[in-house]
Scaffold this active site. Sequence first.
Site, PDB file in Angstrom:
ATOM      1  N   ASP A   1      -6.168   0.228  -0.204  1.00 23.99           N
ATOM      2  CA  ASP A   1      -5.484   1.349   0.028  1.00 23.99           C
ATOM      3  C   ASP A   1      -6.072   2.934  -0.169  1.00 23.99           C
ATOM      4  O   ASP A   1      -7.607   1.903  -0.824  1.00 23.99           O
ATOM      5  CB  ASP A   1      -4.204   2.087  -0.944  1.00 23.99           C
TER       6      ASP A   1
ATOM      7  N   ASP B   1       0.996   1.198   5.529  1.00 25.22           N
ATOM      8  CA  ASP B   1       1.103   2.090   5.424  1.00 25.22           C
ATOM      9  C   ASP B   1       1.931   3.144   6.048  1.00 25.22           C
ATOM     10  O   ASP B   1       3.264   3.609   6.072  1.00 25.22           O
ATOM     11  CB  ASP B   1       1.488   2.606   4.134  1.00 25.22           C
TER      12      ASP B   1
END
Length: 170
Positions: free
Chosen positions: A122, A140
């Site tokens: 991330d 995402d």
Amino acid sequence: MLIIGKKLSPYALLSISGLLAASDQAVKWLVQQSMAYGEYVSVTPFFNWVHLWNTGAAFSLFANGGGWQRYFFIGIAVVVSIFLIKLILENRHKGEAIAYSLILGGAMGNLIDRVFRGYVVDSFDFYWRDWHWPAFNLADIAIVLGALLFVSSSLLGKKANTNAEPDGSD
């Protein structure tokens, strides 16, 4: 060609998915090459560029599961990806087909991470003062945008169907 008659080309849609997954992997590679794990760079008063790992699902759900979650989420991603490819090939509605393509690209990007790294990288950290939204990545974003497009095109499609006048054929 993107459009064939009233349908979108499944090859174009699958190419979009592949491009999204490749872009996601490129961003993750850049993050891993340029930043140590846990490092962050303040970009704006509300956004950090970070290098974090997520072994769980969205919002780090099941992140401390002891390892089983890697294989569970790989299995889920493979099944969902196969189902999305089937839906893309059927291509019933343009908005839904694009939504499936976005979701597939995101699922593939995170699947690649889980298979080869055991976690998802991330890199986006949005925050306000001391409150941070859970870090996320390009995959995402594609999944969320695809889900929003699916819901909106489904709702708009139903609204269009209820507003259509009957054609008299039964």
